[in-house]
Structure formats: C-alpha cells, structure tokens
Design a protein around this motif. Structure first.
Motif, PDB file in Angstrom:
ATOM      1  N   LEU A 165       0.848  -1.183   0.000  1.00  0.00           N
ATOM      2  CA  LEU A 165       0.000   0.000   0.000  1.00  0.00           C
ATOM      3  C   LEU A 165       0.887   1.237   0.000  1.00  0.00           C
ATOM      4  O   LEU A 165       1.667   1.450   0.922  1.00  0.00           O
ATOM      5  CB  LEU A 165      -0.923   0.006   1.215  1.00  0.00           C
ATOM      6  CG  LEU A 165      -1.961   1.136   1.235  1.00  0.00           C
ATOM      7  CD1 LEU A 165      -3.248   0.686   1.895  1.00  0.00           C
ATOM      8  CD2 LEU A 165      -1.442   2.383   1.954  1.00  0.00           C
ATOM      9  N   GLN A 166       0.772   2.039  -1.052  1.00  0.00           N
ATOM     10  CA  GLN A 166       1.589   3.245  -1.181  1.00  0.00           C
ATOM     11  C   GLN A 166       0.804   4.297  -1.959  1.00  0.00           C
ATOM     12  O   GLN A 166       0.633   4.199  -3.171  1.00  0.00           O
ATOM     13  CB  GLN A 166       2.898   2.930  -1.889  1.00  0.00           C
ATOM     14  CG  GLN A 166       3.814   4.130  -2.100  1.00  0.00           C
ATOM     15  CD  GLN A 166       4.039   4.949  -0.847  1.00  0.00           C
ATOM     16  OE1 GLN A 166       3.408   5.987  -0.650  1.00  0.00           O
ATOM     17  NE2 GLN A 166       4.923   4.465   0.021  1.00  0.00           N
ATOM     18  N   PRO A 167       0.289   5.336  -1.262  1.00  0.00           N
ATOM     19  CA  PRO A 167      -0.496   6.367  -1.945  1.00  0.00           C
ATOM     20  C   PRO A 167       0.325   7.416  -2.675  1.00  0.00           C
ATOM     21  O   PRO A 167      -0.248   8.226  -3.421  1.00  0.00           O
ATOM     22  CB  PRO A 167      -1.289   7.004  -0.791  1.00  0.00           C
ATOM     23  CG  PRO A 167      -0.419   6.808   0.410  1.00  0.00           C
ATOM     24  CD  PRO A 167       0.296   5.503   0.197  1.00  0.00           C
ATOM     25  N   PHE A 168       1.659   7.437  -2.472  1.00  0.00           N
ATOM     26  CA  PHE A 168       2.502   8.445  -3.106  1.00  0.00           C
ATOM     27  C   PHE A 168       2.978   7.916  -4.449  1.00  0.00           C
ATOM     28  O   PHE A 168       3.690   6.918  -4.522  1.00  0.00           O
ATOM     29  CB  PHE A 168       3.685   8.786  -2.197  1.00  0.00           C
ATOM     30  CG  PHE A 168       4.526   9.938  -2.671  1.00  0.00           C
ATOM     31  CD1 PHE A 168       3.952  11.152  -3.021  1.00  0.00           C
ATOM     32  CD2 PHE A 168       5.903   9.811  -2.771  1.00  0.00           C
ATOM     33  CE1 PHE A 168       4.726  12.219  -3.451  1.00  0.00           C
ATOM     34  CE2 PHE A 168       6.694  10.869  -3.192  1.00  0.00           C
ATOM     35  CZ  PHE A 168       6.103  12.067  -3.538  1.00  0.00           C
ATOM     36  N   LYS A 169       2.572   8.567  -5.536  1.00  0.00           N
ATOM     37  CA  LYS A 169       2.732   8.008  -6.873  1.00  0.00           C
ATOM     38  C   LYS A 169       4.181   7.663  -7.235  1.00  0.00           C
ATOM     39  O   LYS A 169       4.410   6.599  -7.824  1.00  0.00           O
ATOM     40  CB  LYS A 169       2.141   8.972  -7.916  1.00  0.00           C
ATOM     41  CG  LYS A 169       1.988   8.360  -9.317  1.00  0.00           C
ATOM     42  CD  LYS A 169       0.981   7.240  -9.346  1.00  0.00           C
ATOM     43  CE  LYS A 169       0.759   6.624 -10.715  1.00  0.00           C
ATOM     44  NZ  LYS A 169       0.069   7.534 -11.658  1.00  0.00           N
ATOM     45  N   PRO A 170       5.185   8.508  -6.935  1.00  0.00           N
ATOM     46  CA  PRO A 170       6.552   8.106  -7.299  1.00  0.00           C
ATOM     47  C   PRO A 170       6.973   6.786  -6.659  1.00  0.00           C
ATOM     48  O   PRO A 170       7.583   5.936  -7.327  1.00  0.00           O
ATOM     49  CB  PRO A 170       7.404   9.277  -6.794  1.00  0.00           C
ATOM     50  CG  PRO A 170       6.483  10.442  -6.803  1.00  0.00           C
ATOM     51  CD  PRO A 170       5.151   9.886  -6.410  1.00  0.00           C
ATOM     52  N   ASP A 171       6.644   6.581  -5.379  1.00  0.00           N
ATOM     53  CA  ASP A 171       6.996   5.324  -4.718  1.00  0.00           C
ATOM     54  C   ASP A 171       6.151   4.174  -5.250  1.00  0.00           C
ATOM     55  O   ASP A 171       6.633   3.043  -5.379  1.00  0.00           O
ATOM     56  CB  ASP A 171       6.817   5.457  -3.205  1.00  0.00           C
ATOM     57  CG  ASP A 171       7.873   6.347  -2.575  1.00  0.00           C
ATOM     58  OD1 ASP A 171       8.973   6.467  -3.152  1.00  0.00           O
ATOM     59  OD2 ASP A 171       7.602   6.935  -1.519  1.00  0.00           O
TER      60      ASP A 171
END
Length: 339
Positions: free
Chosen positions: A49-55
């Motif tokens: 789960l990662q909401p930050f697009k670059p990551d």
C-alpha cells in the motif's frame, strides 16, 4: 523515509529472528518503498500500500503488487509498516493493519529514530504487547501479534477524523498543510483575478485549495485539471473541488516530475513541492516549472508561489519569454511567467 528504516524493517527476517513468510501467505506492506535489497521471495507475498505516486511507480517497476488504497475487507496473514513523518497517517496505517491482519498474525514496524518510532511503539503498546525490538541504521524495528480480543473501538480511535477547514474543505493527516490553509497559497490566489482563463491546470494540487479558488473566476474558464501525487490528497480534492457542465474538472493521480502530461493548457497554477523527506530539494520545483513550460501553449501563463529562498528564477527565465514578480512578502514570492 530513509533507506536505513527500510533495511531495519527486514533485518529480523534476514537474521532469522523471525520466519520469512511462506509463498502461500499474504502480507500487507503499509508505507511500502521499493529497494533492490528486498529479497525476491517477498515479491509474491506482499501487497504494497503506497499512496505516493513516485513510490508506487517504483514498487511496480521493481515487480511488487502495489495499490494506493485498500478496497473491501481483504485479509492478510501478517503486515509490515514503514512509518513516515506524519503521525496521523502512521496511526491510520496501524489501524488498517489491525483491521486486515488475521488474529494471531505478526505485525512488524520500522521507522527512523528521528521520525518518532519510539513514540509510535508506545502507541502500539497501548493496544498489544510488543514482543521484541532491534535497532540499527539509525532506525528501530519492533513486532507484535494481532490479538483476537482487540477492541474495535481502539482501532477506530486510531483513524483520525477528517479535518474541516473554513467549514468547507476536507483534509487529512499526511496531506500538505492539512491543518491550515498554506500562507503562500493564500497569497497566490489574490492574484488570480484577471489572470485565470482557458484550460487551466493545477500542478501539485494537494487537497484542492488552489483549484477551488480557480473556480471563483469562471467567466473565461473552460476546464480545470488537478494533478497530484498523493492519492489520499487527490481523493480529498474530489470532495473539495466541484465542477459544472460549463467548467468540467478532472482529477489525475500523477507524478509531474516523472510522468508525461499530454494536454496543453492556457494557464497553470502551482505551489510546487520542495521537500524530499526532511530536506529541502529545489530540483522538485524546478521539475514542475519545466513540466509547465512544456504543457503551456504559446502565450500561456504560469502563476507560481514559492518560498523566497527557492532558486527558481534562472529556470523561469530560461524557459519563458517573460518573468514578472508579483509579490514578495512574509517569506514567499509570487511570480507570473508567460510562455
């Protein structure tokens, strides 16, 4: 997030203190980041789960199953939590882990010492006994088991209620300026009158403050597009920015500095990010400026607010025909640049 915390997260498994999950297990990885040192065996196990697009994009590129938000009532055998600098979002991730991990499942947490991991451990200890901990790479990892008797009210208490600003805007922990309207953005909108026209975009829209103010000048406005890398902030923007049949609004979960924008705009507004972790990084804003220069039509304008110390003028003068300072006050500068 420092790489040290990520290394420390997997250290209990590398040192065989904890058993590596079997291929048949499913584990949730909250706040996930990609790293080539994560062993291949984890790729088929983890839902990241990662909401930050670059990551998120980096995780996908590295072969992990990445998602911006959990849907439904998925169940997992265990969880990893890589905490960040926003306590409220860390606690929300803890609540998700407790809600979605099966009773008896192992939950492993890691974070940089400077980001409050020891304080976070105390929060966990109010819910479940911590089994053990280890410290390395300027970070701490600790682990506990999801209790079957855990009170659902305690889990719900970790989920911060959405913040309401000016009785109008919905925000949440982890979003830029989620407890108060950013002073620089408030300065910028004072210069919108007479300058907003045509197809407009907000690069780095956050929870939608600038975009909502753009809609206050509908006379020459044809459309509005929001580009934002934080999935949760963009979801809040959907609540805060309402279009109309005459002025359609579109929302794009997007990394302006790595993904190519196809549309051309008449006006772009922005309060570009300038922090990578805990350090100022002017290249982020410089990337936003370069992206704006590519996507503005000839004669189009960029309206920009930045902290006074950000060195953007050289890039603006190299990429735009004219650069006009509009205001310089209270540590912020407002600039209009025409293509």
């Amino acid at each position: 997030m420092t790489n040290g915390a990520l290394k420390t997260l997997f250290l209990p498994f590398d040192q065989e203190i904890l058993a590596v999950p079997s291929a048949s297990e499913r584990w949730l990885f909250l706040g996930a980041e990609a790293d080539r040192e994560i062993s291949d065996g984890w790729r088929g196990v983890l839902t990241c789960l990662q909401p930050f697009k670059p990551d998120y994009l980096a995780l996908q590129k590295a072969g992990f199953n990445a998602i911006p938000r959990l849907q439904g009532n998925e169940r997992f055998d265990g969880a990893l939590i890589l905490i960040g600098k926003h306590r409220g979002r860390n606690e929300a991730w803890l609540a998700l882990a407790l809600s979605h991990v099966n009773p008896g499942g192992r939950i492993v947490v890691s974070g940089d010492k400077k980001l409050g991991v020891d304080s976070f451990r105390k929060t966990v200890e109010g819910l479940a006994p911590v089994i053990d901990r280890l410290s390395k790479h300027h970070a701490v990892a600790f682990w506990f088991d999801r209790s079957e008797q855990l009170n659902s009210d305690k889990i719900q208490a970790l989920m911060a209620a959405p913040t309401r600003l000016e009785n109008r805007f919905t925000t949440g922990p982890g979003m830029f300026s989620h407890t108060a309207i950013d002073k620089g953005s408030a300065m910028l909108v004072k210069h919108f009158e007479g300058r907003i026209s045509g197809h407009v975009a907000d690069f780095g829209a956050g929870w939608g403050y600038l975009a909502a103010q753009v809609l206050n000048y509908p006379d020459k406005l044809k459309s509005l597009a929001l580009y934002e890398a934080d999935f949760e902030a963009l979801e809040a923007a959907r609540l805060n920015v309402a279009g109309s049949p005459d002025v359609p609004v579109s929302f794009h979960w997007f990394d302006v500095n790595s993904e190519a924008i196809s549309e051309i705009y008449d006006t772009i507004v922005m309060n570009p990010p300038f922090h990578a972790g805990r350090s100022a990084d002017p290249t982020m804003g410089q990337g936003f400026i370069a992206a704006a220069a590519k996507r503005l039509k000839p004669g189009g304008k960029l309206l920009l607010v930045a902290n006074r110390q950000m060195p953007y003028e050289a890039d603006l003068k190299a990429l735009f025909k004219s650069v006009q300072p509009l205001e310089d006050d209270a540590g912020y500068k407002i600039i209009e640049a025409k293509k």
